[in-house]
Motif scaffolding. Structure first.
Motif, short mmCIF file in Angstrom:
data_model
loop_
_atom_site.label_atom_id
_atom_site.label_comp_id
_atom_site.label_asym_id
_atom_site.label_seq_id
_atom_site.Cartn_x
_atom_site.Cartn_y
_atom_site.Cartn_z
N PRO A 203 -12.05 2.82 5.09
CA PRO A 203 -11.33 2.88 3.81
C PRO A 203 -11.14 1.50 3.18
O PRO A 203 -11.00 1.40 1.96
CB PRO A 203 -9.98 3.49 4.18
N ARG B 264 -10.91 8.52 3.70
CA ARG B 264 -12.30 8.85 3.35
C ARG B 264 -12.91 9.79 4.37
O ARG B 264 -12.68 9.68 5.56
CB ARG B 264 -13.17 7.59 3.34
N ALA C 252 -13.22 11.09 -1.01
CA ALA C 252 -12.15 10.16 -0.67
C ALA C 252 -10.95 10.45 -1.56
O ALA C 252 -11.10 11.00 -2.65
CB ALA C 252 -12.63 8.73 -0.89
N GLU D 42 -20.15 9.59 -3.33
CA GLU D 42 -18.93 10.10 -2.68
C GLU D 42 -17.89 10.42 -3.77
O GLU D 42 -17.64 9.61 -4.65
CB GLU D 42 -18.38 9.00 -1.75
N ILE E 178 -14.44 10.77 -5.49
CA ILE E 178 -13.19 10.04 -5.30
C ILE E 178 -12.08 10.68 -6.13
O ILE E 178 -12.21 10.80 -7.35
CB ILE E 178 -13.36 8.55 -5.68
#
Length: 208
Positions: A88, A114, A120, A155, A157
Motif C-alpha cells: 500500500p 490493496r 484498492a 487496479e 481505486i
C-alpha cells in the motif's frame, strides 16, 4: 584490500537503503530468476520477489518500473534490496506525487488497503473545510486518479472520505451501496454488523 573495499561498499549500500524503506524508486528490468524480477536501480541490483508482484502485470527486460523499497536484507553477497509493487505504501506515494494537496499536507491519507491488481481503497481527510478531499484526489474529470490507475495497470481505486465516527466511516467506505443500518457488536474487537437490502448486497461486498 579489495575485500575491505567491497565490505565497505556493502555497508554503505545497506546504510543508505535501510533509511529509504518506504520510498518509491524507478529501475529497469534486467533479468528473471525463478519468478523473481531483478531490477537495476542506479548502479546496483534489487529484487522484486514473485510475492511482491501484482497479478495484473508482466514485464520484459528493459522495461522501466516504479516500485517501493520494502526492506534490505544483509546477505552473503551483499545487501539485497527487496522491492514491492503490491505494498500500500506504493499507492500512498503515487497519490503524494499526483495530488498537490496531499503533498502539501492539506489532504491526509488516513489509510490504504490493496488487493493488488484488482482494487484498492484509500481513506482521505481534509484539514481545511473548503477543500473536498475526495475531489482533490480524483482531479478534474478523474485525471489524477486515472494516472495512478494507469501506473498500477488498471487496479480500481475507491477514494473514501475518512471519518472519526466509525459508523459514518463504514457507510462511506461501502458506498455506492446504500447501508440500511450499522451496529457495533464489539467495541474492543472492532466488530460491526452492517445491514443492506438484498439487491445492494453485491455492491456492498464486491466481486468474490
Amino acid at each position: 584490500i579489495f575485500q575491505k573495499v567491497r565490505e565497505a561498499e556493502r555497508e554503505n549500500i545497506f546504510a543508505e537503503y535501510n533509511q529509504r524503506i518506504g520510498e518509491v524508486m524507478s529501475g529497469t528490468v534486467k533479468r528473471f530468476e525463478n519468478g523473481d524480477i531483478i531490477i537495476e536501480v542506479g548502479r546496483i541490483e534489487a529484487v522484486l520477489p514473485r510475492k511482491e508482484q501484482s497479478r495484473a502485470e508482466s514485464y520484459s527486460p528493459g522495461d522501466r518500473v516504479r516500485t517501493v523499497i520494502k526492506g534490505v536484507n544483509r546477505s552473503t553477497k551483499g545487501p539485497q534490496i527487496v522491492l514491492s509493487r503490491t505494498d500500500p505504501a506504493l499507492l500512498i506515494k503515487l497519490f503524494e506525487q499526483e495530488v498537490p494537496e496531499i503533498y502539501d499536507g492539506t489532504v491526509m491519507i488516513r489509510g490504504a488497503v490493496r488487493e493488488a491488481g484488482d482494487r484498492a481503497k484509500v481513506a482521505v481527510y481534509s484539514r481545511e473545510r473548503d477543500v473536498d478531499p475526495v475531489g482533490a484526489c480524483v482531479g478534474m474529470k478523474g485525471t489524477r486518479v486515472q494516472a495512478i490507475i494507469r501506473e498500477l495497470r488498471g487496479e480500481k481505486i475507491d477514494i473514501v472520505e475518512w471519518s472519526d465516527d466509525a459508523t459514518t466511516f463504514v457507510i462511506n467506505s461501502l458506498s455506492p451501496a446504500k447501508v440500511s443500518r450499522v451496529s457495533v457488536l464489539d467495541e474492543a474487537q472492532r466488530i460491526m454488523e452492517v445491514v443492506v437490502e438484498d439487491k445492494q448486497l453485491g455492491v456492498a461486498i464486491g466481486k468474490k
